[in-house]
Design a protein around this motif. Structure first.
Motif, mmCIF file in Angstrom:
data_model
loop_
_atom_site.group_PDB
_atom_site.id
_atom_site.type_symbol
_atom_site.label_atom_id
_atom_site.label_comp_id
_atom_site.label_asym_id
_atom_site.label_seq_id
_atom_site.Cartn_x
_atom_site.Cartn_y
_atom_site.Cartn_z
ATOM 1 N N ILE A 87 0.809 -1.143 -0.018
ATOM 2 C CA ILE A 87 -0.149 0.129 0.050
ATOM 3 C C ILE A 87 0.897 1.488 0.033
ATOM 4 O O ILE A 87 1.831 1.428 0.827
ATOM 5 N N HIS A 88 0.547 2.131 -0.934
ATOM 6 C CA HIS A 88 1.256 3.403 -0.961
ATOM 7 C C HIS A 88 0.121 4.428 -0.951
ATOM 8 O O HIS A 88 -0.749 4.433 -1.661
ATOM 9 N N LYS A 89 0.524 5.387 0.005
ATOM 10 C CA LYS A 89 -0.548 6.658 0.212
ATOM 11 C C LYS A 89 -0.059 7.737 -0.441
ATOM 12 O O LYS A 89 1.019 8.280 0.171
ATOM 13 N N LEU A 90 -0.787 8.618 -1.318
ATOM 14 C CA LEU A 90 -0.302 9.687 -1.964
ATOM 15 C C LEU A 90 -1.417 10.881 -1.346
ATOM 16 O O LEU A 90 -2.601 10.765 -1.694
ATOM 17 N N GLY A 91 -1.013 11.695 -0.674
ATOM 18 C CA GLY A 91 -1.981 12.768 -0.195
ATOM 19 C C GLY A 91 -1.735 14.023 -0.883
ATOM 20 O O GLY A 91 -0.602 14.241 -1.104
ATOM 21 N N LEU A 92 -2.794 14.616 -1.284
ATOM 22 C CA LEU A 92 -2.687 15.865 -2.005
ATOM 23 C C LEU A 92 -3.219 17.136 -0.953
ATOM 24 O O LEU A 92 -4.347 16.850 -0.525
ATOM 25 N N ASN A 93 -2.600 18.214 -1.373
ATOM 26 C CA ASN A 93 -2.800 19.275 -0.429
ATOM 27 C C ASN A 93 -2.227 20.377 -1.076
ATOM 28 O O ASN A 93 -1.280 20.328 -2.038
ATOM 29 N N THR A 94 -2.660 21.651 -0.670
ATOM 30 C CA THR A 94 -2.104 22.975 -1.156
ATOM 31 C C THR A 94 -2.165 23.720 0.372
ATOM 32 O O THR A 94 -2.874 23.472 1.191
ATOM 33 N N ASP A 95 -1.873 25.190 -0.076
ATOM 34 C CA ASP A 95 -2.211 25.964 1.145
ATOM 35 C C ASP A 95 -3.556 26.277 1.292
ATOM 36 O O ASP A 95 -4.244 26.263 0.301
ATOM 37 N N ARG A 96 -3.691 26.749 2.405
ATOM 38 C CA ARG A 96 -5.072 26.797 2.941
ATOM 39 C C ARG A 96 -6.059 27.707 2.216
ATOM 40 O O ARG A 96 -7.162 27.522 1.587
ATOM 41 N N GLN A 97 -5.412 28.967 1.970
ATOM 42 C CA GLN A 97 -6.189 29.732 0.869
ATOM 43 C C GLN A 97 -6.629 29.300 -0.365
ATOM 44 O O GLN A 97 -7.548 29.441 -1.115
ATOM 45 N N ASN A 98 -5.634 28.746 -1.040
ATOM 46 C CA ASN A 98 -5.940 28.239 -2.346
ATOM 47 C C ASN A 98 -7.117 26.981 -2.331
ATOM 48 O O ASN A 98 -7.839 26.868 -3.007
ATOM 49 N N LEU A 99 -6.597 26.244 -1.280
ATOM 50 C CA LEU A 99 -7.905 25.049 -1.031
ATOM 51 C C LEU A 99 -9.185 25.743 -0.825
ATOM 52 O O LEU A 99 -10.044 25.329 -1.501
ATOM 53 N N TYR A 100 -9.405 26.802 -0.112
ATOM 54 C CA TYR A 100 -10.545 27.359 0.276
ATOM 55 C C TYR A 100 -11.389 28.020 -0.971
ATOM 56 O O TYR A 100 -12.512 27.958 -1.308
ATOM 57 N N GLN A 101 -10.380 28.697 -1.787
ATOM 58 C CA GLN A 101 -10.765 29.299 -3.351
ATOM 59 C C GLN A 101 -11.353 28.158 -3.772
ATOM 60 O O GLN A 101 -12.241 28.432 -4.785
ATOM 61 N N ARG A 102 -10.908 27.156 -3.968
ATOM 62 C CA ARG A 102 -11.139 25.900 -4.929
ATOM 63 C C ARG A 102 -12.508 25.255 -4.324
ATOM 64 O O ARG A 102 -13.439 24.964 -4.957
ATOM 65 N N ILE A 103 -12.807 25.360 -2.940
ATOM 66 C CA ILE A 103 -14.094 25.060 -2.631
ATOM 67 C C ILE A 103 -14.877 25.848 -2.984
ATOM 68 O O ILE A 103 -16.087 25.398 -3.190
ATOM 69 N N ASN A 104 -14.908 27.132 -2.585
ATOM 70 C CA ASN A 104 -15.791 27.978 -2.964
ATOM 71 C C ASN A 104 -16.072 27.816 -4.516
ATOM 72 O O ASN A 104 -17.459 28.043 -4.710
ATOM 73 N N ALA A 105 -15.237 27.738 -5.240
ATOM 74 C CA ALA A 105 -15.508 27.972 -6.515
ATOM 75 C C ALA A 105 -16.285 26.521 -7.164
ATOM 76 O O ALA A 105 -17.211 26.717 -7.878
ATOM 77 N N ARG A 106 -16.040 25.345 -6.484
ATOM 78 C CA ARG A 106 -16.711 24.146 -6.708
ATOM 79 C C ARG A 106 -18.003 24.464 -6.231
ATOM 80 O O ARG A 106 -19.027 23.773 -7.192
ATOM 81 N N VAL A 107 -18.445 24.776 -5.179
ATOM 82 C CA VAL A 107 -19.862 24.914 -4.771
ATOM 83 C C VAL A 107 -20.476 25.748 -5.821
ATOM 84 O O VAL A 107 -21.651 25.641 -6.155
ATOM 85 N N ASP A 108 -19.913 27.130 -6.164
ATOM 86 C CA ASP A 108 -20.517 27.929 -7.198
ATOM 87 C C ASP A 108 -20.740 27.094 -8.341
ATOM 88 O O ASP A 108 -21.829 27.263 -9.196
ATOM 89 N N ALA A 109 -20.101 26.588 -8.700
ATOM 90 C CA ALA A 109 -19.946 25.614 -10.107
ATOM 91 C C ALA A 109 -21.276 24.545 -9.970
ATOM 92 O O ALA A 109 -21.999 24.413 -10.998
ATOM 93 N N MET A 110 -21.391 23.986 -8.927
ATOM 94 C CA MET A 110 -22.384 22.850 -8.357
ATOM 95 C C MET A 110 -23.637 23.478 -8.683
ATOM 96 O O MET A 110 -24.587 23.114 -9.213
ATOM 97 N N MET A 111 -23.741 24.694 -8.059
ATOM 98 C CA MET A 111 -25.099 25.608 -7.908
ATOM 99 C C MET A 111 -25.415 25.899 -9.642
ATOM 100 O O MET A 111 -26.495 25.787 -9.833
ATOM 101 N N ASP A 112 -24.502 26.258 -10.284
ATOM 102 C CA ASP A 112 -24.684 26.569 -11.743
ATOM 103 C C ASP A 112 -25.148 25.356 -12.518
ATOM 104 O O ASP A 112 -25.863 25.540 -13.365
ATOM 105 N N ALA A 113 -24.664 24.233 -11.971
ATOM 106 C CA ALA A 113 -25.098 22.936 -12.803
ATOM 107 C C ALA A 113 -26.189 22.471 -12.326
ATOM 108 O O ALA A 113 -26.601 21.509 -12.957
ATOM 109 N N GLY A 114 -26.919 22.908 -11.341
ATOM 110 C CA GLY A 114 -28.289 22.434 -11.024
ATOM 111 C C GLY A 114 -28.168 21.629 -9.726
ATOM 112 O O GLY A 114 -29.361 20.807 -9.359
#
Length: 302
Positions: free
Chosen positions: A194-221
């Motif tokens: 078993i090999h585990k690869l963890g993905l992460n980035t700085d918190r500000q970038n992650l939170y921007q990605r989260i906010n953008a994804r939620v907006d995109a989900m709302m636009d998608a219905g």
């Protein structure tokens, strides 16, 4: 087992919206292999937009398992997933030296990699009592109760998932011991590496990605998807972030803008808890989601 060293399960883990799907597809194509989803909500055919499932194009690019594999009315636990995933891996390892397991549901990843805890049987009536408390007093009441009786597990568990919170309290109420007391310390033996690869980035970038994804989900219905699932709202998979908040809006308890803001806030909180969970394993190698070349080299040893 004699073939253990030749077979490898590569787990791609990390917080929501970090880009696990895109990375996994690139890795799978490079390794000419397949992907098992360890996202506990992508199992369900009826939940699409709010679970950020792979697109039809992504599903066509690489074979995926455990995506759209169940209906909402199916009761499918982490224990079920452990059994089914291990059986499937036996078959897949007959054709592939490397298989990818991808997802942000730490309990489901651990089920495959470590095995699940041997939890005691709950006392009769405890689950019903906790369900009544949930219905009468809401999730915040149960969250606070878990924080008091088991602060260790409270820091790790997805506290916005009522099923997980109630299960932990059920164990405590039945035994007098915190749920964390029964957590498995030793990994179960697995016939593969078993090999585990963890993905992460700085918190500000992650939170921007989260906010953008939620907006995109709302636009998608997403709102329309949630409205179509109203008859099933009491099922555990729908009592989660992205769905629970919009049910509140549809009930007339808040404005739509407020509901969307709550989704973003609760998703950010969930991401923090995912990172807490995955950081428990010191053997996880962490990468920026853009470092795909480095991940390929790590997997192949180049």
């Amino acid at each position: 087992m004699e073939h253990a060293a030749a077979k490898t399960l590569v787990c791609v883990v990390g917080p929501t919206a970090i880009g696990k799907t895109a990375v996994a597809i690139q890795l799978a194509q490079h390794l000419q292999t397949v992907i098992l989803s360890a996202d506990s909500r992508q199992f369900y055919r009826e939940m699409n937009i709010g679970t950020a499932k792979p697109t039809p194009e992504e599903l066509a690019a690489v074979p995926h398992y455990f995506v759209n594999s169940h209906r909402l009315t199916d009761l499918y636990s982490a224990g079920d997933f452990e059994r089914d995933a291990l059986q499937l891996l036996k078959e897949l390892f007959a054709r592939h030296d490397v298989v990818l397991l991808v997802g942000g549901s730490g309990l489901f990843v651990d089920a495959v990699c470590r095995g699940l805890d041997d939890l005691p049987q709950p006392l009769p009536g405890v689950r019903d009592q906790l369900n009544r408390l949930y219905a009468d007093k809401g999730l915040p009441y149960l969250q606070q109760r878990l924080k008091e009786v088991d602060p260790l597990y409270y820091q790790e568990v997805d506290i916005y998932n009522p099923q997980r919170v109630i299960r932990a309290l059920e164990v405590h109420e039945s035994t007098g011991q915190p749920f964390s007391h029964f957590r498995k310390q030793q990994r179960s033996n697995r016939p593969f590496q078993i090999h585990k690869l963890g993905l992460n980035t700085d918190r500000q970038n992650l939170y921007q990605r989260i906010n953008a994804r939620v907006d995109a989900m709302m636009d998608a219905g997403l709102l329309e998807e949630v409205a179509s699932l109203l008859p099933y709202r009491n099922l555990p998979p729908l009592q989660t972030v992205g769905y629970a908040e919009l049910f509140e809006y549809l009930d007339g308890n808040c404005a739509l803008e407020e509901a969307v803001d709550r989704i973003k806030q609760n998703t950010r909180r969930y991401a923090k808890r995912q990172l807490t969970w995955f950081r428990k394993d010191p053997l996880t190698q962490w990468f920026e989601p853009t470092d795909v070349a480095e991940m390929k080299a790590y997997i192949t040893g180049d």
